[in-house]
Structure formats: C-alpha cells, structure tokens
Design a protein around this motif. Structure first.
Motif, PDB file in Angstrom:
ATOM      1  N   VAL A 206       0.965  -1.212  -0.019  1.00  0.00           N
ATOM      2  CA  VAL A 206       0.144  -0.030  -0.065  1.00  0.00           C
ATOM      3  C   VAL A 206       0.937   1.195  -0.012  1.00  0.00           C
ATOM      4  O   VAL A 206       1.676   1.479   0.927  1.00  0.00           O
ATOM      5  N   ARG A 207       0.933   2.077  -1.158  1.00  0.00           N
ATOM      6  CA  ARG A 207       2.038   3.016  -1.300  1.00  0.00           C
ATOM      7  C   ARG A 207       1.500   4.295  -2.089  1.00  0.00           C
ATOM      8  O   ARG A 207       1.920   5.493  -1.678  1.00  0.00           O
ATOM      9  N   ASP A 208       0.354   4.030  -2.658  1.00  0.00           N
ATOM     10  CA  ASP A 208      -0.378   5.210  -3.394  1.00  0.00           C
ATOM     11  C   ASP A 208      -1.863   5.034  -3.684  1.00  0.00           C
ATOM     12  O   ASP A 208      -2.541   4.061  -3.227  1.00  0.00           O
ATOM     13  N   ARG A 209      -2.370   6.045  -4.574  1.00  0.00           N
ATOM     14  CA  ARG A 209      -3.723   5.917  -4.990  1.00  0.00           C
ATOM     15  C   ARG A 209      -4.092   4.715  -5.532  1.00  0.00           C
ATOM     16  O   ARG A 209      -5.239   3.963  -5.257  1.00  0.00           O
ATOM     17  N   GLU A 210      -3.254   4.198  -6.562  1.00  0.00           N
ATOM     18  CA  GLU A 210      -3.782   2.904  -7.252  1.00  0.00           C
ATOM     19  C   GLU A 210      -3.796   1.728  -6.297  1.00  0.00           C
ATOM     20  O   GLU A 210      -4.829   0.812  -6.141  1.00  0.00           O
ATOM     21  N   SER A 211      -2.986   1.519  -5.411  1.00  0.00           N
ATOM     22  CA  SER A 211      -2.948   0.509  -4.402  1.00  0.00           C
ATOM     23  C   SER A 211      -4.225   0.386  -3.416  1.00  0.00           C
ATOM     24  O   SER A 211      -4.805  -0.397  -3.242  1.00  0.00           O
ATOM     25  N   VAL A 212      -4.124   1.844  -3.208  1.00  0.00           N
ATOM     26  CA  VAL A 212      -5.441   2.123  -2.112  1.00  0.00           C
ATOM     27  C   VAL A 212      -6.763   1.779  -2.986  1.00  0.00           C
ATOM     28  O   VAL A 212      -7.632   1.123  -2.134  1.00  0.00           O
ATOM     29  N   VAL A 213      -6.995   2.112  -3.942  1.00  0.00           N
ATOM     30  CA  VAL A 213      -8.316   2.004  -4.568  1.00  0.00           C
ATOM     31  C   VAL A 213      -8.536   0.540  -5.105  1.00  0.00           C
ATOM     32  O   VAL A 213      -9.669  -0.006  -5.034  1.00  0.00           O
ATOM     33  N   GLU A 214      -7.550  -0.050  -5.357  1.00  0.00           N
ATOM     34  CA  GLU A 214      -7.518  -1.392  -5.506  1.00  0.00           C
ATOM     35  C   GLU A 214      -8.082  -2.074  -4.570  1.00  0.00           C
ATOM     36  O   GLU A 214      -9.125  -2.974  -4.712  1.00  0.00           O
ATOM     37  N   TYR A 215      -7.529  -2.003  -3.320  1.00  0.00           N
ATOM     38  CA  TYR A 215      -8.172  -2.902  -2.141  1.00  0.00           C
ATOM     39  C   TYR A 215      -9.303  -2.337  -1.828  1.00  0.00           C
ATOM     40  O   TYR A 215     -10.319  -3.147  -1.291  1.00  0.00           O
ATOM     41  N   LEU A 216      -9.958  -0.991  -1.770  1.00  0.00           N
ATOM     42  CA  LEU A 216     -10.954  -0.474  -1.273  1.00  0.00           C
ATOM     43  C   LEU A 216     -12.057  -0.979  -2.427  1.00  0.00           C
ATOM     44  O   LEU A 216     -13.270  -1.487  -1.848  1.00  0.00           O
ATOM     45  N   SER A 217     -11.763  -0.992  -3.553  1.00  0.00           N
ATOM     46  CA  SER A 217     -12.621  -1.489  -4.597  1.00  0.00           C
ATOM     47  C   SER A 217     -13.281  -2.981  -4.504  1.00  0.00           C
ATOM     48  O   SER A 217     -14.097  -3.370  -4.714  1.00  0.00           O
ATOM     49  N   TYR A 218     -12.165  -3.737  -3.876  1.00  0.00           N
ATOM     50  CA  TYR A 218     -12.375  -5.134  -3.674  1.00  0.00           C
ATOM     51  C   TYR A 218     -13.297  -5.076  -2.178  1.00  0.00           C
ATOM     52  O   TYR A 218     -13.569  -6.416  -2.189  1.00  0.00           O
ATOM     53  N   GLY A 219     -13.605  -4.020  -1.474  1.00  0.00           N
ATOM     54  CA  GLY A 219     -14.431  -4.042  -0.426  1.00  0.00           C
ATOM     55  C   GLY A 219     -13.803  -4.056   0.798  1.00  0.00           C
ATOM     56  O   GLY A 219     -14.518  -4.139   1.956  1.00  0.00           O
ATOM     57  N   ALA A 220     -12.376  -3.794   0.825  1.00  0.00           N
ATOM     58  CA  ALA A 220     -11.831  -3.704   2.230  1.00  0.00           C
ATOM     59  C   ALA A 220     -12.348  -2.532   2.721  1.00  0.00           C
ATOM     60  O   ALA A 220     -12.770  -1.277   2.321  1.00  0.00           O
ATOM     61  N   ASP A 221     -12.596  -2.492   4.143  1.00  0.00           N
ATOM     62  CA  ASP A 221     -12.990  -1.350   5.058  1.00  0.00           C
ATOM     63  C   ASP A 221     -11.645  -0.326   5.170  1.00  0.00           C
ATOM     64  O   ASP A 221     -12.206   0.703   5.346  1.00  0.00           O
ATOM     65  N   ALA A 222     -10.475  -0.886   5.170  1.00  0.00           N
ATOM     66  CA  ALA A 222      -9.637  -0.040   5.498  1.00  0.00           C
ATOM     67  C   ALA A 222      -8.090  -0.542   4.811  1.00  0.00           C
ATOM     68  O   ALA A 222      -8.248  -1.845   4.403  1.00  0.00           O
ATOM     69  N   VAL A 223      -7.046   0.038   4.684  1.00  0.00           N
ATOM     70  CA  VAL A 223      -5.818  -0.533   4.311  1.00  0.00           C
ATOM     71  C   VAL A 223      -4.714  -0.307   5.418  1.00  0.00           C
ATOM     72  O   VAL A 223      -4.944   0.477   6.399  1.00  0.00           O
ATOM     73  N   SER A 224      -3.698  -0.902   5.585  1.00  0.00           N
ATOM     74  CA  SER A 224      -2.699  -0.405   6.208  1.00  0.00           C
ATOM     75  C   SER A 224      -1.238  -0.508   5.721  1.00  0.00           C
ATOM     76  O   SER A 224      -1.173  -1.138   4.584  1.00  0.00           O
ATOM     77  N   VAL A 225      -0.519   0.162   6.249  1.00  0.00           N
ATOM     78  CA  VAL A 225       0.833   0.561   5.768  1.00  0.00           C
ATOM     79  C   VAL A 225       1.944  -0.129   6.626  1.00  0.00           C
ATOM     80  O   VAL A 225       2.043   0.122   7.800  1.00  0.00           O
ATOM     81  N   GLY A 226       2.992  -0.828   5.958  1.00  0.00           N
ATOM     82  CA  GLY A 226       4.013  -1.608   6.726  1.00  0.00           C
ATOM     83  C   GLY A 226       5.363  -0.751   6.630  1.00  0.00           C
ATOM     84  O   GLY A 226       5.336   0.099   7.352  1.00  0.00           O
ATOM     85  N   ARG A 227       6.104  -0.982   6.003  1.00  0.00           N
ATOM     86  CA  ARG A 227       7.409  -0.723   5.994  1.00  0.00           C
ATOM     87  C   ARG A 227       7.660   0.761   5.883  1.00  0.00           C
ATOM     88  O   ARG A 227       8.480   1.401   6.318  1.00  0.00           O
TER      89      ARG A 227
END
Length: 251
Positions: A206-227
C-alpha cells in the motif's frame, strides 16, 4: 464500511521489534489505527524470538511482555488513534492477560497468524496457525472473552489454506478485524469480504492511490501501511487517496 472501522481508514501495520508507541505517535496524523508489536508472550514464542535476534532480526524481548504492552498503550493515551498490539503465543493464559490489558486501554489485540519465520512457525505460532483453524479460533475466543476488540493478522498464498473459509470461521469465533496481507493475490480481499462481517484491513504494498483504490474497490474497509509507515510522504499519499475514494463512492 462496517461500524468498527477507524477514521481515517488507514492503519499502521506492526513491524517486529520496531513498532512501538513513539513510532505510532510520529505517524498518528495520517492514521486511524496503529498495531504495535509484534511481541512474543509465552516461553515457546519468546525462545523463537531470541533465535530470531541471534540471526540479526529485530524483536521486542522485554522481561515482562504484559507490562510492556501496558506501558506502551498507556503512552498513547493522548494520541488520537485506535491502538492495537500484535501478539504471538501458543498458550492461552498470557493471551488472556494481554487481552485484558488491551481492553483496559480500549485497544485492539491482534493475533499473529502471519509471521512466516521458521523459528516462530516451529514453535507453533505465526503462519502455522493458518493451517490449524481450530487452534487459531480458540485463540480468538480466548481474546474475545477479555472484552478487547480482536484482530487476526493473516496472509494469503499459504498452501492448503482457503482464506475465505478461514475468515468465516474466525468471524464465528468472535474476530472483529481481519488484517489480510494479500501478497500477490489482491483479489482475495473480495472473497474474504464476502465471508465475514468483520472489518477487513488490506495490507501489502500500500503505497499510492492505485494500490489504495484497488483494495477498497475489492470491499476492504481500510488499508494498512507496513515498511513505509515512517515515511510521511507515503502516509499522506495513502490517507488522501483513501479519504478521496471513499468520499467519491459514499451515497
């Protein structure tokens, strides 16, 4: 979104031996939640953690892990985010004690079924729990009985494990959050969402808009950032993308 989602819908994912209260505080303006840890609670997992340190990995190994959790969560009392603590254990008594501490601080206790280090899996923790749903569900039940909100950190692409089926079992056992490292199988998030009423947090790259939108469009309620959780540029980009996307799709 489920009622249990935090605001903004971005979490800081635990980084073994690095994710402490100060780490969470420094990034709190960009996140709605932060999972500290991970930390080994019992003798087998603490022995495994010492083996990991011996080969140059970073681990939290305080003399009293329960007191450490208490102190770290207390240090976040004035920080406007939902705290959580990622724990590894093979036994239930220390898990129950950790859960009660988390409940006292209105924090989430997160069961680690994610770590794939050989030492931790050999001890019976981490990823090995994905292959033993009965043991993992029993841990969820123990944690839930303490009154703390319960998260389970999971990963995809484990041979022989159906993550959607496991998600349904964890939901029934009392999990409030499923924190899914999607690896290279991002679309599995949609399959997990279909099988659970828990809040689903999507993780991995999870780094940018593309990765965020992909996960949220699959129905995720939230995203998390690791490293990159210590990189304000990345965090600002992720949080802005999440809030923007959700405002666009909200009725």
């Amino acid at each position: 979104m489920t009622d249990a989602v935090f605001d903004p819908p971005v979490a800081l994912a635990s980084l073994s031996g690095e994710a402490d209260a100060e780490w969470a505080r420094q990034a709190s303006e960009y996140a709605g939640a932060a999972f500290l840890g991970g930390i080994a609670l019992d003798a087998p997992t603490r022995a495994a953690a010492r083996e990991l340190v011996a080969r140059d990995r970073t681990e939290f190994l305080p003399a009293d892990p329960i007191a450490f959790i208490d102190d770290q969560l207390a240090a976040l009392a004035d920080v406007p985010l939902v705290p959580g603590f990622n724990v590894r254990t093979t036994s239930h008594d220390p898990l129950a004690r950790a859960g009660r501490v988390c409940a006292d601080h209105d924090a989430i206790i997160e069961l680690n079924a994610h770590c794939r280090q050989d030492e931790m899996c050999a001890a019976g923790a981490g990823e090995s729990l994905l292959r033993d749903s009965a043991r993992l569900c029993a841990q969820v039940e123990t944690a839930a009985e303490t009154g703390a909100a319960v998260s389970v950190k999971l990963r995809t692409e484990v041979e022989g494990v159906s993550l959607p089926a496991l998600a349904a079992d964890l939901d029934a056992a009392g999990a409030d959050y499923l924190h899914v490292d999607a690896m290279d199988s991002e679309s599995v998030i949609a399959d997990v969402v279909e099988q659970t009423t828990a809040t689903v947090i999507a993780n991995n790259e999870v780094r940018d808009r593309e990765s965020v939108v992909e996960y949220l469009s699959y129905g995720a309620d939230a995203v998390s950032v690791g490293r990159p959780s210590d990189n304000p540029v990345v965090l600002d980009r992720v949080t802005s993308a999440a809030e923007s996307y959700l405002s666009e799709v909200s009725p």
